[in-house]
Enzyme design. Structure first.
Site, short mmCIF file in Angstrom:
data_model
loop_
_atom_site.label_atom_id
_atom_site.label_comp_id
_atom_site.label_asym_id
_atom_site.label_seq_id
_atom_site.Cartn_x
_atom_site.Cartn_y
_atom_site.Cartn_z
CD GLU A 171 -47.16 105.94 -43.18
OE1 GLU A 171 -47.52 107.08 -42.84
OE2 GLU A 171 -47.83 104.93 -42.93
CD GLU A 204 -47.56 99.26 -40.57
OE1 GLU A 204 -48.67 99.81 -40.71
OE2 GLU A 204 -46.53 99.88 -40.23
C1 XIL Z 1 -51.43 102.78 -36.32
C2 XIL Z 1 -51.87 102.00 -35.09
O1 XIL Z 1 -52.31 100.74 -35.51
C3 XIL Z 1 -52.97 102.75 -34.38
O2 XIL Z 1 -53.30 102.09 -33.16
C4 XIL Z 1 -52.54 104.16 -34.11
O3 XIL Z 1 -53.60 104.85 -33.55
C5 XIL Z 1 -52.10 104.86 -35.37
O4 XIL Z 1 -51.07 104.11 -35.98
N1 XIL Z 1 -49.00 102.87 -40.76
C6 XIL Z 1 -48.07 102.64 -39.77
C7 XIL Z 1 -48.50 102.20 -38.43
O5 XIL Z 1 -46.86 102.70 -40.03
O6 XIL Z 1 -47.62 102.58 -37.42
C8 XIL Z 1 -49.90 102.69 -38.14
O7 XIL Z 1 -50.32 102.16 -36.89
C9 XIL Z 1 -50.83 102.29 -39.26
C10 XIL Z 1 -50.41 102.89 -40.56
#
Ligand code: XIL
Length: 364
Positions: free
Chosen positions: A170, A277
């Site tokens: 990101e 994701e």
């Molecule tokens: C999220 C997790 O799923 C949560 O449990 C945590 O509280 C915050 O992070 N983008 C990403 C992930 O790269 O690492 C994030 O994961 C979600 C958004």
């Protein structure tokens, strides 16, 4: 246009909220995860194996330690696991001179016992950083040292055990500019090159990725990412691919023609693409719950079909796998039902769609 507005709203409001309220502390007293004999004969992972694709899920510690069904379905269905939070700087490196590898070690051990790959995410992110880092006053040289040591310690420890890393996560804003982070502010844009180089030194065989959200279909952000990764390649920076997070809501999935174009042009650069994701919430769809679950299945189906149509699309990973545990639940208090299994670990239509595509698709 409406679609864009919703998407912008989701990203600008919901994601930071989820992150702010959702970042969980790690459980302090892990109980052992027992080894199990699990048949994978009829499972997504056996089908994915034949297609030559990694099929994976993010893993949360709480259920991993405490819910045997969770561990069982995880090992039965997936050939890849991603620690959902345990690799994040905040949890892994809570004090300047202290690392806590205990949770990742348990996950790696579990993955080995069940013949699964581990994906590491992320090494550099503006979020989930410890206070000592966010609030510290460091010179550029000191920050360079901190980042290099962090990356090389973590990647070095799991050398040969983590097949792919999201090295930088990101780093781009929606308009394509570089996100204002401590790394950019104090080191400059070269922190990205350096992070990849350090990771490569620590494990020359690990696949190294740049990862982001909103980079899946062609658009400003995807274009900026394309320019960025082209620059990395031109400078000889060791990058192997791009991660597309793909957190979506029904009706706002990437448009397939634009997604394909994007994957195709990354393929021409010689880069892999991984869906890293995935989750698709059903809250905003129209129609009955059953109809929305069918639409969700259709979305998962078309994303996987698109992935399988490209040689360079090498992983299809969901952010969790059961609606019982998803980071989105803590956001609205509603069951967003974004994943492949319901709360009782029953396969949903989305699961069946993926199973079907993996069994019948002729790509790859
Ligand atoms: C999220 C997790 O799923 C949560 O449990 C945590 O509280 C915050 O992070 N983008 C990403 C992930 O790269 O690492 C994030 O994961 C979600 C958004």
């Amino acid at each position: 246009m409406k679609h864009r507005l919703f998407l912008a709203l989701a990203i600008v409001v919901l994601v930071p909220l989820a992150i702010a309220f959702g970042v969980r502390s790690t459980p302090s007293a892990p109980t052992p995860a027992p080894s199990m004999e699990i048949s994978t004969a009829t499972s997504l992972r056996s089908l994915a194996q034949k297609r030559g694709i990694s099929i994976g899920a993010a893993v949360e510690l709480e259920p991993f330690y405490n819910d045997a069904n969770y561990r069982q379905v995880l090992a039965r269905e997936f050939n890849t696991l991603v620690p959902e939070n345990a690799f994040k700087f905040q949890f892994l490196h809570p004090n300047p001179d202290r690392y806590d590898f205990s949770h990742v070690d348990r996950l790696v051990e579990f993955a080995k016992a069940h013949n699964m790959q581990v994906r590491g995410s992320p090494l550099v992110w503006h979020y989930a950083q410890p206070d000592w880092l966010n609030q510290g006053k460091f010179t550029r040289e000191e920050l360079l040292g901190i980042l290099q040591t962090h990356i090389q310690t973590v990647v070095g420890r799991y050398r040969g055990q983590v097949f792919a890393w999201d090295v930088v996560n990101e780093a781009l804003n929606r308009d394509g500019s570089l996100r204002d982070t401590i790394w950019l502010r104090h080191i400059g844009p070269e922190y990205i090159d350096l992070a990849f180089r350090w990771a490569h030194q620590a494990d020359p065989n690990a696949r190294l990725f740049y990862s982001d959200y909103g980079n899946d279909e062609l658009g400003r952000k995807a274009n900026a990412m394309y320019t960025m990764v082209s620059g990395l390649l031109q400078r000889g920076v060791p990058i192997d691919g791009v991660g597309m997070q793909t957190h979506k809501r029904l009706g706002y999935a990437p448009r397939l023609n634009l997604l394909s174009e994007n994957i195709g042009r990354l393929e021409k650069l010689g880069l892999e693409v991984q869906f890293t994701e995935l989750d698709i919430t059903i809250q905003d769809g129209t129609g009955s719950r059953e109809e929305r679950l069918m639409k969700q299945a259709q979305t998962y189906r078309s994303l996987l079909q698109t992935c399988l149509a490209f040689k360079n699309c090498t992983a299809f990973i969901t952010w969790g796998f059961t609606d019982r545990y998803t980071w989105l639940g803590s956001l609205t208090g509603q069951l967003e039902a974004p994943l492949l299994f319901d709360e009782s670990y029953r396969p949903k239509p989305a699961y069946n769609a993926i199973e079907d595509v993996l069994s019948s698709h002729s790509g790859k």
